[in-house]
Write a protein that holds these residues in place. Sequence first.
Motif, PDB file in Angstrom:
ATOM      1  N   LEU A   1      29.624  31.654  11.190  1.00 26.79           N
ATOM      2  CA  LEU A   1      29.106  31.138  12.456  1.00 26.79           C
ATOM      3  C   LEU A   1      29.184  32.218  13.521  1.00 26.79           C
ATOM      4  O   LEU A   1      30.050  33.093  13.480  1.00 26.79           O
ATOM      5  N   SER A   2      28.298  32.149  14.487  1.00 31.38           N
ATOM      6  CA  SER A   2      28.325  33.116  15.583  1.00 31.38           C
ATOM      7  C   SER A   2      29.517  32.821  16.490  1.00 31.38           C
ATOM      8  O   SER A   2      30.054  31.702  16.503  1.00 31.38           O
ATOM      9  N   ARG A   3      29.937  33.827  17.237  1.00 33.53           N
ATOM     10  CA  ARG A   3      31.061  33.635  18.165  1.00 33.53           C
ATOM     11  C   ARG A   3      30.759  32.552  19.195  1.00 33.53           C
ATOM     12  O   ARG A   3      31.636  31.760  19.559  1.00 33.53           O
ATOM     13  N   SER A   4      29.530  32.519  19.658  1.00 29.85           N
ATOM     14  CA  SER A   4      29.173  31.504  20.654  1.00 29.85           C
ATOM     15  C   SER A   4      29.225  30.104  20.054  1.00 29.85           C
ATOM     16  O   SER A   4      29.661  29.155  20.717  1.00 29.85           O
ATOM     17  N   THR A   5      28.813  29.971  18.795  1.00 28.41           N
ATOM     18  CA  THR A   5      28.880  28.665  18.136  1.00 28.41           C
ATOM     19  C   THR A   5      30.327  28.241  17.945  1.00 28.41           C
ATOM     20  O   THR A   5      30.694  27.088  18.179  1.00 28.41           O
ATOM     21  N   VAL A   6      31.174  29.189  17.507  1.00 22.46           N
ATOM     22  CA  VAL A   6      32.595  28.882  17.335  1.00 22.46           C
ATOM     23  C   VAL A   6      33.205  28.441  18.650  1.00 22.46           C
ATOM     24  O   VAL A   6      33.936  27.445  18.717  1.00 22.46           O
ATOM     25  N   THR A   7      32.913  29.179  19.712  1.00 20.96           N
ATOM     26  CA  THR A   7      33.456  28.821  21.026  1.00 20.96           C
ATOM     27  C   THR A   7      33.015  27.429  21.441  1.00 20.96           C
ATOM     28  O   THR A   7      33.822  26.616  21.930  1.00 20.96           O
ATOM     29  N   SER A   8      31.745  27.114  21.233  1.00 16.30           N
ATOM     30  CA  SER A   8      31.226  25.799  21.606  1.00 16.30           C
ATOM     31  C   SER A   8      31.888  24.686  20.802  1.00 16.30           C
ATOM     32  O   SER A   8      32.282  23.650  21.342  1.00 16.30           O
ATOM     33  N   VAL A   9      32.021  24.892  19.485  1.00 13.92           N
ATOM     34  CA  VAL A   9      32.640  23.873  18.632  1.00 13.92           C
ATOM     35  C   VAL A   9      34.110  23.687  18.991  1.00 13.92           C
ATOM     36  O   VAL A   9      34.600  22.563  19.084  1.00 13.92           O
TER      37      VAL A   9
ATOM     38  N   GLU B   1      42.190  24.242   5.640  1.00 20.22           N
ATOM     39  CA  GLU B   1      42.556  25.051   4.479  1.00 20.22           C
ATOM     40  C   GLU B   1      43.524  26.163   4.827  1.00 20.22           C
ATOM     41  O   GLU B   1      44.473  26.434   4.079  1.00 20.22           O
ATOM     42  N   ARG B   2      43.322  26.797   5.975  1.00 20.78           N
ATOM     43  CA  ARG B   2      44.069  28.020   6.267  1.00 20.78           C
ATOM     44  C   ARG B   2      45.061  27.884   7.412  1.00 20.78           C
ATOM     45  O   ARG B   2      45.815  28.817   7.701  1.00 20.78           O
ATOM     46  N   GLY B   3      45.074  26.730   8.082  1.00 27.73           N
ATOM     47  CA  GLY B   3      45.965  26.578   9.218  1.00 27.73           C
ATOM     48  C   GLY B   3      45.362  27.209  10.461  1.00 27.73           C
ATOM     49  O   GLY B   3      44.163  27.479  10.544  1.00 27.73           O
ATOM     50  N   ALA B   4      46.209  27.463  11.475  1.00 30.07           N
ATOM     51  CA  ALA B   4      45.736  27.998  12.743  1.00 30.07           C
ATOM     52  C   ALA B   4      45.105  29.377  12.561  1.00 30.07           C
ATOM     53  O   ALA B   4      45.627  30.219  11.837  1.00 30.07           O
ATOM     54  N   LEU B   5      43.966  29.581  13.234  1.00 35.34           N
ATOM     55  CA  LEU B   5      43.219  30.841  13.121  1.00 35.34           C
ATOM     56  C   LEU B   5      42.779  31.310  14.500  1.00 35.34           C
ATOM     57  O   LEU B   5      42.662  30.507  15.443  1.00 35.34           O
ATOM     58  N   SER B   6      42.516  32.590  14.625  1.00 33.12           N
ATOM     59  CA  SER B   6      41.934  33.110  15.856  1.00 33.12           C
ATOM     60  C   SER B   6      40.451  32.765  15.891  1.00 33.12           C
ATOM     61  O   SER B   6      39.832  32.475  14.867  1.00 33.12           O
ATOM     62  N   ARG B   7      39.885  32.830  17.062  1.00 28.92           N
ATOM     63  CA  ARG B   7      38.450  32.557  17.180  1.00 28.92           C
ATOM     64  C   ARG B   7      37.627  33.605  16.424  1.00 28.92           C
ATOM     65  O   ARG B   7      36.587  33.277  15.843  1.00 28.92           O
ATOM     66  N   SER B   8      38.096  34.837  16.424  1.00 25.88           N
ATOM     67  CA  SER B   8      37.356  35.870  15.692  1.00 25.88           C
ATOM     68  C   SER B   8      37.414  35.616  14.182  1.00 25.88           C
ATOM     69  O   SER B   8      36.429  35.844  13.472  1.00 25.88           O
ATOM     70  N   ALA B   9      38.552  35.109  13.686  1.00 28.43           N
ATOM     71  CA  ALA B   9      38.652  34.777  12.263  1.00 28.43           C
ATOM     72  C   ALA B   9      37.729  33.616  11.920  1.00 28.43           C
ATOM     73  O   ALA B   9      37.110  33.602  10.846  1.00 28.43           O
ATOM     74  N   LEU B  10      37.608  32.658  12.811  1.00 32.19           N
ATOM     75  CA  LEU B  10      36.704  31.527  12.573  1.00 32.19           C
ATOM     76  C   LEU B  10      35.248  31.985  12.552  1.00 32.19           C
ATOM     77  O   LEU B  10      34.421  31.402  11.833  1.00 32.19           O
ATOM     78  N   ALA B  11      34.935  33.014  13.307  1.00 31.29           N
ATOM     79  CA  ALA B  11      33.553  33.516  13.305  1.00 31.29           C
ATOM     80  C   ALA B  11      33.185  34.109  11.951  1.00 31.29           C
ATOM     81  O   ALA B  11      32.006  34.218  11.611  1.00 31.29           O
ATOM     82  N   GLN B  12      34.201  34.462  11.140  1.00 25.17           N
ATOM     83  CA  GLN B  12      33.935  35.069   9.831  1.00 25.17           C
ATOM     84  C   GLN B  12      33.538  34.048   8.773  1.00 25.17           C
ATOM     85  O   GLN B  12      33.238  34.416   7.638  1.00 25.17           O
TER      86      GLN B  12
END
Length: 393
Positions: free
Chosen positions: A38-46, A24-35
Amino acid sequence: MSVPETPSSQRRANRARVMGALRERGALSRSALAQIGLSRSTVTSVIDELMAAGTVVEVVAGKDARKTGRPPTLVGLNGSLGVALGLEIANGVVRAAICNTAQELLVHDSIPVDDHTPPEATLKMAGTLIDHMLARVGFTRAQVIGVGVAMPGPIQRRTGVNGRATTLKPWVNVNPWATAHEVLQLPLLVDNDANFGALAEMTWGAARGCKDVAFIYSASGIGAGLVLNGALYSGANGTAGELGHTTIDEDGLVCECGGRGCLNTLANADAITQNLWRSHRDRLSIADVIKLAQVGDAGCRRVLADAGRHIGLAAANMYNLLDPELIVIGGNLAPAGEILLGPLRESMARRAIHAGEVLPPVVVGELDYDVVVVRGAASAVLRDAESFPLPKH
């Protein structure tokens, strides 16, 4: 009694949420994906899992992403996973664009088409154009996720049929989805051109970050793509946003919809150029009118200002009902810039509720007329993961 989620089902759900955000939004930072919840650790793992599979890649943000310091590293979909197509069936022309899964515009092109050409013949020409464009960028039909097809007019939600206000008369009472699916033999969706234009400006243009937007699109007619609370709004029967059929003059000319004094009879490209026939003794194109106005032609400046005032009246009524935070002007009138927008804003300010206090900005769109609708149509496909899954790779 609900069935408890297993670790594997939860992981699939997390992957789907990350993939949905990137589509939907194109490339995102990991911190933006955490919003996205999901937790930061989950985002990192995925992300690690998706990168290992080649589904996502790291992308360095542009130099203007930050004024100082090193540009941030983003993650986005691998652009080689497939492509989405945008197709605009317009008066006198068919436009097409190809975007990859990284939401990058790869190529766009157009072909002239007579307004009286039957739908099936128009779509066959469009199919040939699509095949040539796919060959140019090194993709095949098997890698096409889907096609967004834009039509100039309302599509009845209950029946899927083009309404009588469609400016392409061979398409009136035609089901564009069924006809396009039969001819193109590709997965697709169909919507109004202004709706797709609104989506494009939200994704890449002037309306990025906005949730309540009106995109006024001028072509053969004038329509509005409405975004309310972040989602496109078409109304109960698909006719929301038909700004060109707002009554401006009850005693005015008869419109092709059957009404009198509609905005289209006063401010679309044909109305503007026809008003100059007596003074200029030539049938100018709307592009000619704008160029002459920009170098000081008094008649051309006058008709564009008049059009701006008429559009401003309709926009004020729309604003009073919907209260958008931004109004974006796109299409063939947008290059007129302040010659059109100045009178539009003045007309709107005289009629809008609390004018001068909360009147929304009215700006020209950032995307060019020949790509705004087709990019939005491709974006609609990229956003819809449920209807248009990525090809297997």
